[in-house]
Structure formats: structure tokens, C-alpha cells
Design an enzyme around this catalytic site. Structure first.
Site, PDB file in Angstrom:
ATOM      1  CG  ASN A 166      27.577 -87.069  28.282  1.00 42.53           C
ATOM      2  OD1 ASN A 166      28.401 -87.598  29.017  1.00 42.53           O
ATOM      3  ND2 ASN A 166      27.927 -87.414  26.967  1.00 42.53           N
ATOM      4  NE  ARG A 204      27.464 -91.524  27.153  1.00 46.72           N
ATOM      5  CZ  ARG A 204      28.374 -91.290  26.362  1.00 46.72           C
ATOM      6  NH1 ARG A 204      28.723 -90.089  25.714  1.00 46.72           N
ATOM      7  NH2 ARG A 204      29.012 -92.264  25.676  1.00 46.72           N
ATOM      8  CG  HIS A 255      30.208 -96.085  21.704  1.00 47.18           C
ATOM      9  ND1 HIS A 255      31.514 -96.446  20.877  1.00 47.18           N
ATOM     10  CD2 HIS A 255      30.574 -94.849  22.214  1.00 47.18           C
ATOM     11  CE1 HIS A 255      32.281 -95.476  21.009  1.00 47.18           C
ATOM     12  NE2 HIS A 255      31.881 -94.485  21.672  1.00 47.18           N
ATOM     13  NE  ARG A 263      39.549 -93.637  23.808  1.00 45.28           N
ATOM     14  CZ  ARG A 263      37.973 -93.726  24.300  1.00 45.28           C
ATOM     15  NH1 ARG A 263      37.460 -94.892  24.022  1.00 45.28           N
ATOM     16  NH2 ARG A 263      37.425 -92.599  23.941  1.00 45.28           N
ATOM     17  CD  GLU A 305      25.948 -91.470  22.503  1.00 40.57           C
ATOM     18  OE1 GLU A 305      26.369 -92.092  23.239  1.00 40.57           O
ATOM     19  OE2 GLU A 305      26.678 -90.467  21.853  1.00 40.57           O
TER      20      GLU A 305
END
Ligand code: ADP
Length: 394
Positions: free
Chosen positions: A8, A89, A178, A240, A381
Site C-alpha cells: 500500500n 492497493r 474502501h 474531512r 485489506e
């Protein structure tokens, strides 16, 4: 047994796990941070070996070179040929990628053609792919897209109500992110319940620093998710804003004399839980402040829980009911308080959780008479990435 890397790459970081497949045992894992500086940081965990170095690394290629060298010098692998596959990823697969893909020149070009859709993620994902290709040119590598799981979302859920020509001209639509995490916790839930895909309707909540909710129908398909064209949309997150009235943007730009980069930074880096509380993006800090009666911390918590619960409610309506709700990621896995605030707001579904189960992070939280199962499933993940390398690469 195969040794597979799950990678990643971020703008100044590179996270890695080397897994043994199909056992899914983690051989080693770690992270490079502050790549591009004279004081980059390298952390590696291997059984009892915990390596931590500060070293100059001017780019991702140097980080990859260093990693591969350390794997051999530490005896974690004997030769690089032991690494049989690499999964990367990749943030954005656009409309082109509905599944993970074995990387070749043409796939890499297509990924690069999507750079404009995720300018702070895709280019650096490509840099990561190329860095490994240059050292391990014959090793199969697979791109695993954050967006791919959401390719089943229908147009009525992914289109924005703006002039249609901007979808045609710029592909402006909801993509969702996601995806690997939502898919992983959904599949893990079915496995725990000993069920086949095709039985349960599930809403999954990935609540980390970034956060999104996903509606999964009884075919195991994502039918809606809260992030959108970019990961800025949807829920209130650590820093955010999530969804806001779009007219706030030009209003603030005009009054505060902000350009487009500055307003995006404001919405992505100084908003959300941090912006409202004025304290921190970390919900642990906000919880302590709220317990000390900090009004803005309490406001932030209630706003956060409202937005998660409102989104879940909308998705329950979309699915026509749910059998299970799943919490995952940093907040979802660890914050019994957020889970409790969210679940209280869902009492109208006859969804009830047991306080003891919740406080003790049990896998299932619901009471015996709850109409909906409520599960806490740690996301992984990297395992999804390694599984896809094995599924597609050999
Ligand atoms: P990322 O999106 O960066 O991968 P993670 O899934 O690792 O995020 O989640 C990180 C967040 O998890 C932190 O910002 C922190 O707020 C939150 N977190 C971790 N543990 C707890 C806890 N016990 N209570 C509340 N929040 C927590």
C-alpha cells in the site's frame, strides 16, 4: 505455499505485508514513513525481530530496494525469487476496473489514465508498482482497486443530479472507496455465520480516519456507499467534512480569499471531528474531552453518530431491511461509545446491543431479542489483496 506481498503505497509512505498463502499467515510486515526526506523511518516486525531505522530515502524506489535487501539480510527470505506474487492497493479503478487485474503494460497505462480521478493516490500507487517491477520484473503483480467492489452500484445511486454532460465529459459520478475492506468484513461475517452469499442483507461501517458505509444486498453486491467521486464525500470523518451544502464552498472561497487547493485542504484536513471540536481528529481525545463536559466535543460526537446512523437508515430503506450491521476499522473496532451512540439511533429497527458485549469488543453485540445482528469484525485489506493475487495471478 506461496509468499505474497501486499503493498500500500502512499504519497510519502509504503506499507507492506508479506503473507504465506493460502494459510494467510503474516510472515513479516512494516512501514516506511517520510519517504523523500533525509530522516525517513523504517519499521519492520518479524517474529521477535523489531527493526526500526531512521535513514535517508529520496524516493519509493530506494525504499523498495532497502526493503528487499533487509528481507534477505535478516534471513526472512533466502532469495528474492521466493516472493511469488505482489498485490498493490490502487485507489481508483474508474469505470474500467470491475475487479482486480494482473498488471501488464496496458493495465498500467489504463491505471495512469485514471490519475486525474485520484491525483493524490493513483500516481503514487503507480510509482509503487514500478518500483517493485524494476527489482522483480518477472514476479506476477496484481492491482487491487478500492473502487472495484462498488461496480455493482446502479446508475440511480451513482449519478449526481448535475447536468448529464459532465458524466459524459469527465466521468463525474459516485465511485466509492474502501471496497476491499467492506468486501472483507462482509465475507468474514458470512463465514462466521456459516452462510452463503445470497442470504443476508448487510450494512458495513468502515469507521477509521477516513470513513464510509456500504449497503450490501442479498447477492453480496454493493448497492450503495457513502464516499463518492472522491473520498471526501459522505460521513463526517476525522479531518474531512463529508457531505456539506455545495454553496458553502464558493461562499468560503470568496469571503476567506481561498483558492481551490486551499478550500480542498480546509474540507479534507481541517474539518470533520477536528474542525468541529477544535481539539483533535482522534475520537479517543474527543471522548475524554466530552467526559470533561467540553461542549464542542459533545457536539462533534453527536454529529458523527447522527451522520453514521442517518446513512445506515437510508441504506436499510434501500435494501428493504437488513439482517446484520458490521462495524470495522480504528473507530468501529475500538470505540464502544461510538457503536453505542449509533445503535441507540437505530432502535426503531428493533436493533438492540448488549452493553457488556459492546464494552468487551465481542464479535456479536446484539441482545437475544434484537431483530438485527450487530458484529465487530477487524478489517484486513492485506488479506484481500493477497487472496486476489492468488486468485488471478497463477
Ligand atoms: P485509517 O483510516 O488511517 O486507516 P484506522 O482505521 O487505523 O484509520 O483508524 C484510525 C482512527 O481510529 C484514529 O484516528 C482514532 O480516532 C480511532 N481509534 C482507534 N482506537 C480508538 C478508540 N479506542 N476509541 C475511539 N477511536 C479510536
Amino acid at each position: 505455499m506461496k509468499k505474497i506481498f501486499a503493498i500500500n503505497a502512499g504519497s510519502s509512505s509504503l506499507k507492506f505485508q508479506l503473507l504465506e498463502m493460502p494459510t494467510e499467515i503474516v510472515i513479516t510486515k512494516g512501514i516506511f514513513e517520510r519517504i523523500g526526506s533525509s530522516e525517513a523511518e523504517f519499521t519492520l516486525n518479524y517474529n521477535t525481530v523489531k527493526k526500526h531505522e531512521i535513514l535517508p530515502l529520496s524516493n519509493h524506489q530506494e525504499a523498495v530496494d532497502h526493503l528487499l535487501e533487509v528481507l534477505v539480510t535478516e534471513g526472512i527470505i533466502k532469495t528474492l525469487t521466493e516472493i511469488e506474487g505482489i498485490g498493490h492497493r490502487v485507489a481508483h479503478g474508474g469505470e474500467q476496473f470491475q475487479d482486480s487485474a494482473v498488471i501488464n503494460d496496458s493495465i498500467l497505462k489504463t491505471i495512469e489514465s485514471l490519475n486525474h480521478l485520484a491525483p493524490s493516490h493513483n500516481p503514487v500507487n503507480v510509482i509503487g508498482i514500478k518500483a517493485f517491477q524494476s527489482k522483480l520484473p518477472d514476479t506476477v503483480s496484481v492491482a487491487v482497486f478500492d473502487t472495484a467492489f462498488h461496480h455493482t452500484i446502479r446508475p440511480e445511486a451513482y449519478m449526481y443530479p448535475i447536468p448529464f454532460k459532465y458524466y459524459e465529459k469527465y466521468n463525474i459520478r459516485k465511485y466509492g472507496f474502501h471496497g476491499t475492506s467492506h468486501k472483507y468484513v462482509y465475507e468474514t461475517l458470512l463465514k462466521i455465520l456459516n452462510k452463503e452469499s445470497g442470504e443476508d442483507r448487510v450494512v458495513t461501517c468502515h469507521l477509521g480516519n477516513g470513513a464510509s458505509v456500504c449497503a450490501i444486498d442479498s447477492n453480496g453486491h454493493s448497492v450503495n456507499t457513502s464516499m463518492g467521486f472522491t473520498p471526501s464525500a459522505g460521513l463526517m470523518m476525522g479531518t474531512r467534512s463529508g457531505d456539506i451544502d455545495p454553496s458553502i464552498i464558493p461562499f468560503l472561497m470568496e469571503r476567506e480569499k481561498l483558492n481551490s487547493k486551499e478550500i480542498l485542504d480546509l474540507l479534507n484536513k481541517s474539518s470533520g471531528v477536528l474542525g468541529v471540536s477544535g481539539l483533535s481528529n482522534d475520537l479517543r481525545d474527543i471522548k475524554s474531552a466530552a467526559e470533561n463536559n467540553d461542549e464542542r466535543a459533545k457536539l462533534a460526537l453527536n454529529m458523527y453518530a447522527n451522520r453514521v446512523a442517518d446513512t445506515i437508515s437510508a441504506y436499510v430503506s434501500h435494501l428493504g431491511g437488513i439482517e446484520a450491521l458490521v462495524f470495522t476499522a480504528g473507530v468501529g473496532e475500538n470505540s464502544s461509545m461510538i457503536r453505542s451512540l449509533v445503535c441507540k439511533r437505530l432502535a426503531f429497527l428493533n436493533l438492540k446491543i448488549d452493553d457488556w458485549n459492546n464494552k468487551n469488543n465481542e464479535t456479536f453485540l446484539e441482545t437475544d431479542d434484537s431483530a438485527v445482528k450487530v458484529a465487530v469484525i477487524p478489517t484486513n485489506e492485506e488479506v484481500v489483496i493477497a487472496r486476489d493475487v492468488v486468485r488471478l495471478g497463477f
